[in-house]
Write a protein that holds these residues in place. Structure first.
Motif, PDB file in Angstrom:
ATOM      1  N   PRO A 122       0.817  -1.222   0.000  1.00  0.00           N
ATOM      2  CA  PRO A 122       0.000   0.000   0.000  1.00  0.00           C
ATOM      3  C   PRO A 122       0.845   1.264   0.000  1.00  0.00           C
ATOM      4  CG  PRO A 122       0.068  -0.962   2.196  1.00  0.00           C
ATOM      5  CD  PRO A 122       0.760  -1.939   1.283  1.00  0.00           C
ATOM      6  N   LEU A 123       2.122   1.138   0.362  1.00  0.00           N
ATOM      7  CA  LEU A 123       2.994   2.306   0.443  1.00  0.00           C
ATOM      8  C   LEU A 123       3.554   2.661  -0.931  1.00  0.00           C
ATOM      9  CD1 LEU A 123       4.859   1.156   3.635  1.00  0.00           C
ATOM     10  CD2 LEU A 123       3.324   3.107   3.499  1.00  0.00           C
ATOM     11  N   PRO A 124       3.905   3.921  -1.129  1.00  0.00           N
ATOM     12  CA  PRO A 124       4.493   4.308  -2.416  1.00  0.00           C
ATOM     13  C   PRO A 124       5.786   3.560  -2.680  1.00  0.00           C
ATOM     14  CG  PRO A 124       3.950   6.243  -1.076  1.00  0.00           C
ATOM     15  CD  PRO A 124       3.788   5.055  -0.199  1.00  0.00           C
ATOM     16  N   GLY A 125       6.005   3.200  -3.934  1.00  0.00           N
ATOM     17  CA  GLY A 125       7.276   2.628  -4.337  1.00  0.00           C
ATOM     18  C   GLY A 125       8.257   3.734  -4.660  1.00  0.00           C
ATOM     19  N   ALA A 126       9.082   3.522  -5.655  1.00  0.00           N
ATOM     20  CA  ALA A 126      10.089   4.514  -6.012  1.00  0.00           C
ATOM     21  C   ALA A 126       9.439   5.799  -6.508  1.00  0.00           C
ATOM     22  CB  ALA A 126      11.019   3.960  -7.085  1.00  0.00           C
ATOM     23  N   LEU A 127       9.990   6.921  -6.086  1.00  0.00           N
ATOM     24  CA  LEU A 127       9.564   8.236  -6.563  1.00  0.00           C
ATOM     25  C   LEU A 127      10.455   8.590  -7.751  1.00  0.00           C
ATOM     26  CD1 LEU A 127       9.462  10.059  -3.088  1.00  0.00           C
ATOM     27  CD2 LEU A 127       7.743   8.526  -4.093  1.00  0.00           C
ATOM     28  N   VAL A 128       9.884   8.698  -8.926  1.00  0.00           N
ATOM     29  CA  VAL A 128      10.663   9.004 -10.128  1.00  0.00           C
ATOM     30  C   VAL A 128      10.741  10.519 -10.255  1.00  0.00           C
ATOM     31  CG1 VAL A 128      10.897   8.640 -12.604  1.00  0.00           C
ATOM     32  CG2 VAL A 128       9.854   6.864 -11.185  1.00  0.00           C
ATOM     33  N   LEU A 129      11.909  11.069  -9.987  1.00  0.00           N
ATOM     34  CA  LEU A 129      12.069  12.511  -9.865  1.00  0.00           C
ATOM     35  C   LEU A 129      12.312  13.206 -11.200  1.00  0.00           C
ATOM     36  CD1 LEU A 129      14.322  12.523  -6.668  1.00  0.00           C
ATOM     37  CD2 LEU A 129      11.822  12.638  -6.820  1.00  0.00           C
ATOM     38  N   VAL A 130      12.724  12.455 -12.201  1.00  0.00           N
ATOM     39  CA  VAL A 130      12.972  13.017 -13.532  1.00  0.00           C
ATOM     40  C   VAL A 130      12.177  12.190 -14.529  1.00  0.00           C
ATOM     41  CG1 VAL A 130      14.688  13.501 -15.314  1.00  0.00           C
ATOM     42  CG2 VAL A 130      15.268  13.819 -12.893  1.00  0.00           C
ATOM     43  N   GLU A 131      11.271  12.830 -15.225  1.00  0.00           N
ATOM     44  CA  GLU A 131      10.390  12.114 -16.139  1.00  0.00           C
ATOM     45  C   GLU A 131      11.198  11.345 -17.185  1.00  0.00           C
ATOM     46  OE1 GLU A 131       6.574  12.943 -19.118  1.00  0.00           O
ATOM     47  OE2 GLU A 131       7.585  14.606 -18.119  1.00  0.00           O
ATOM     48  N   GLY A 132      10.848  10.073 -17.345  1.00  0.00           N
ATOM     49  CA  GLY A 132      11.496   9.246 -18.348  1.00  0.00           C
ATOM     50  C   GLY A 132      12.855   8.705 -17.961  1.00  0.00           C
ATOM     51  N   LEU A 170       5.331  12.887   3.123  1.00  0.00           N
ATOM     52  CA  LEU A 170       6.770  13.030   2.923  1.00  0.00           C
ATOM     53  C   LEU A 170       7.129  12.843   1.451  1.00  0.00           C
ATOM     54  CD1 LEU A 170       9.652  13.313   4.064  1.00  0.00           C
ATOM     55  CD2 LEU A 170       9.630  10.841   4.480  1.00  0.00           C
ATOM     56  N   ALA A 171       6.529  11.835   0.820  1.00  0.00           N
ATOM     57  CA  ALA A 171       6.793  11.595  -0.599  1.00  0.00           C
ATOM     58  C   ALA A 171       6.415  12.816  -1.432  1.00  0.00           C
ATOM     59  CB  ALA A 171       6.028  10.364  -1.072  1.00  0.00           C
ATOM     60  N   ASN A 172       5.288  13.406  -1.117  1.00  0.00           N
ATOM     61  CA  ASN A 172       4.866  14.595  -1.865  1.00  0.00           C
ATOM     62  C   ASN A 172       5.827  15.764  -1.665  1.00  0.00           C
ATOM     63  OD1 ASN A 172       2.666  13.558  -3.200  1.00  0.00           O
ATOM     64  ND2 ASN A 172       1.192  14.172  -1.647  1.00  0.00           N
ATOM     65  N   GLU A 173       6.377  15.868  -0.473  1.00  0.00           N
ATOM     66  CA  GLU A 173       7.336  16.942  -0.219  1.00  0.00           C
ATOM     67  C   GLU A 173       8.592  16.754  -1.073  1.00  0.00           C
ATOM     68  OE1 GLU A 173       9.278  19.249   3.651  1.00  0.00           O
ATOM     69  OE2 GLU A 173       7.868  17.581   3.933  1.00  0.00           O
ATOM     70  N   ILE A 174       9.030  15.482  -1.206  1.00  0.00           N
ATOM     71  CA  ILE A 174      10.194  15.204  -2.055  1.00  0.00           C
ATOM     72  C   ILE A 174       9.849  15.449  -3.521  1.00  0.00           C
ATOM     73  CG2 ILE A 174      11.798  13.410  -2.812  1.00  0.00           C
ATOM     74  CD1 ILE A 174      11.387  12.099  -0.034  1.00  0.00           C
ATOM     75  N   LEU A 175       8.700  14.967  -3.962  1.00  0.00           N
ATOM     76  CA  LEU A 175       8.287  15.159  -5.355  1.00  0.00           C
ATOM     77  C   LEU A 175       8.186  16.639  -5.699  1.00  0.00           C
ATOM     78  CD1 LEU A 175       5.519  12.412  -5.562  1.00  0.00           C
ATOM     79  CD2 LEU A 175       7.691  12.383  -6.793  1.00  0.00           C
ATOM     80  N   ARG A 233       9.947  19.059  -4.661  1.00  0.00           N
ATOM     81  CA  ARG A 233      11.264  19.669  -4.884  1.00  0.00           C
ATOM     82  C   ARG A 233      11.709  19.526  -6.348  1.00  0.00           C
ATOM     83  NH1 ARG A 233      14.034  20.875   0.071  1.00  0.00           N
ATOM     84  NH2 ARG A 233      12.340  21.123   1.598  1.00  0.00           N
ATOM     85  N   TRP A 234      11.168  18.511  -7.016  1.00  0.00           N
ATOM     86  CA  TRP A 234      11.480  18.300  -8.439  1.00  0.00           C
ATOM     87  C   TRP A 234      10.310  18.718  -9.347  1.00  0.00           C
ATOM     88  CZ3 TRP A 234      14.715  16.115  -5.072  1.00  0.00           C
ATOM     89  CH2 TRP A 234      16.037  15.873  -5.451  1.00  0.00           C
ATOM     90  N   ASP A 235       9.310  19.336  -8.744  1.00  0.00           N
ATOM     91  CA  ASP A 235       8.138  19.788  -9.503  1.00  0.00           C
ATOM     92  C   ASP A 235       7.486  18.632 -10.240  1.00  0.00           C
ATOM     93  OD1 ASP A 235       6.303  21.704 -10.284  1.00  0.00           O
ATOM     94  OD2 ASP A 235       7.369  22.210 -12.126  1.00  0.00           O
TER      95      ASP A 235
END
Length: 458
Positions: free
Chosen positions: A114-124, A432-437, A439-441
């Protein structure tokens, strides 16, 4: 809004989950988190983990949880969604609150988490091994054992009635693939196109071809390139768990995830066979390699030519190792100092019973791309800001908090992970995940809250 976002869709499942809660004395009142997918579901509570894959085959085995999950799966199908994560609080008096989490395009969903997996900070963005291309190897040649004429003659003796490809069909395959087929592969397909219709739907004919060639042969028009995109991966598995790949000076096969010169022509029990047009320094052009179904990186050499493979003169898989290891796991039996060397790519810091660890020994390593650290293992999380080549970083929420508050997250990151226990409340993790995301818009995880009553406990 689809029925996925209606409280009544989830109400039967909430009944089932509350019943499970009441079965554990004193447990009711905590949260329940889970993920429902089209083909499987997983629900975690502080005292249990309930997982079911597929569907019960016998109606007698279908308890209320099956029907409740199936109802949600129907709503998922209606909404065109693969799955949904949720967090629920249920009162013994009846009120219930359900939070549905939509991870969006910037977060990978784990199949049963149920928890988020990897946060992809740069599209593609993809991990470095998936970006790696073969190195040129001047002077590499086909094996002396490669003999297209002998190969064709050998196969014609064993498959006298086979339907072979025309020159036009071979040229069409080359144009589709964007690469010239090696002479041995063309010789093979001049004997048989391996099309099912050529065998008149006769399984015995197909097996005769497989026995003659030494593998289940793909039809000519189904040949494909085993490039990096053809290998399964998720960001975390590729960045953290996958074997690092490299090419030694004596390697027959280049250490790659995929190559534009790997032409897949057959398979053994799910393992893919390919001719290799981009061999390593110790290999031969047109050698035969195997890509294991159980691995997402690398390939093994089984024959230095297609002629040898077909004639049965192939050997066991050989694969280059990493010396020294490019992936290191540091725990109470080892140290960061012992793992630090210029070839290090992935450092994982696990259970640690001593004093918290300094990252000073790895600060200047040129190839370090991944760092993961268990809670409480780092002496100073801010040292991470000096690791300017990191692509993937996985930390506990407390260490992420230190980096966020100091605006010290390395800008080189392409993806990130948050390490938490299975029974952690997903909502603070999502925040927390949203706060990290942010930062990369990047697109944020969205939350839909549903409230209703499922009646008092009977």
């Amino acid at each position: 809004m689809s029925t996925l976002h209606e409280f009544t869709t989830w109400e039967p499942l909430l009944h089932v989950l509350r019943s499970a809660q009441t079965a554990a004395p004193g447990a009711l009142g905590g949260h329940v988190a889970g993920r429902i997918g089209i083909h499987a579901y997983s629900v975690s509570m502080p005292w249990m983990m309930l997982t079911m894959h597929g569907h019960a085959s016998d109606p007698a085995d279908r308890g209320p949880e099956f029907d409740a999950v199936q109802r949600v799966q129907g709503a998922l199908a209606e909404a065109g969604a693969d799955g949904a994560s949720f967090v629920a609080w249920m009162s013994p008096d009846g009120p219930a609150v359900l939070h549905l989490l939509d991870f969006g395009p910037a977060v990978e969903a784990e199949a049963s988490e149920p928890l988020p997996g990897a946060l992809v900070l740069v599209e593609g963005a993809v991990p470095e091994p998936w970006r790696r291309l073969p190195d040129p190897v001047p002077g590499v040649k086909p094996s002396p054992a490669a003999d297209p004429a002998a190969l064709e003659s050998f196969l014609r003796e064993r498959l006298p009635d086979a339907v072979g490809a025309t020159e036009a069909e071979l040229a069409e395959a080359e144009a589709r693939l964007g690469v010239a087929l090696p002479d041995e592969l063309k010789a093979l397909y001049r004997v048989t196109r391996a099309r099912w219709e050529d065998w008149n739907d006769d399984y015995e004919s197909a097996m005769r071809v497989a026995e003659a060639v030494g593998c289940q042969l793909l039809p000519l028009d189904e040949l494909y390139i085993a490039d990096a995109a053809s290998r399964w991966w998720s960001w975390r598995s590729a960045a953290v768990e996958a074997e690092a790949v490299d090419t030694r000076t004596d390697a027959a096969v280049q250490g790659l995830v995929g190559s534009p010169g790997w032409i897949v022509f057959g398979h053994w029990d799910g393992d893919r066979l390919a001719v290799d047009l981009t061999p390593g320094p110790g290999g031969h052009t047109g050698q035969v390699i195997v890509l294991s179904r159980e691995e997402s990186v690398g390939a093994g050499l089984i024959a230095d030519s297609l002629t040898k493979l077909v004639r049965g003169n192939w050997g066991p898989c050989w694969r280059a190792g990493d010396e020294p290891p490019a992936v290191a796991y540091v725990n109470s039996l080892s140290s960061v100092e012992a793992a630090a060397h210029p070839a290090l790519e992935v450092l994982r810091i696990g259970v640690w019973e001593g004093e918290p660890i300094s990252l000073e020994p790895i600060v200047d390593l040129p190839r370090l791309r991944t760092l993961t650290a268990d809670p409480g293992t780092l002496a100073d999380p801010l040292e991470i800001s000096r690791l300017t080549g990191l692509e993937f970083l996985e930390l506990c929420p407390q260490d992420w908090r230190v980096l966020l508050d100091a605006d010290a997250i390395p800008r080189s990151l392409l993806a990130a992970g948050i390490e938490v226990r299975n029974d952690a409340d997903p909502l603070p993790v999502v925040d927390l995940a949203n706060e990290i995301l942010a930062r990369w818009d990047r697109p944020l995880i969205t939350r839909t809250t549903l409230e209703g009553s499922i009646g008092p406990v009977a």
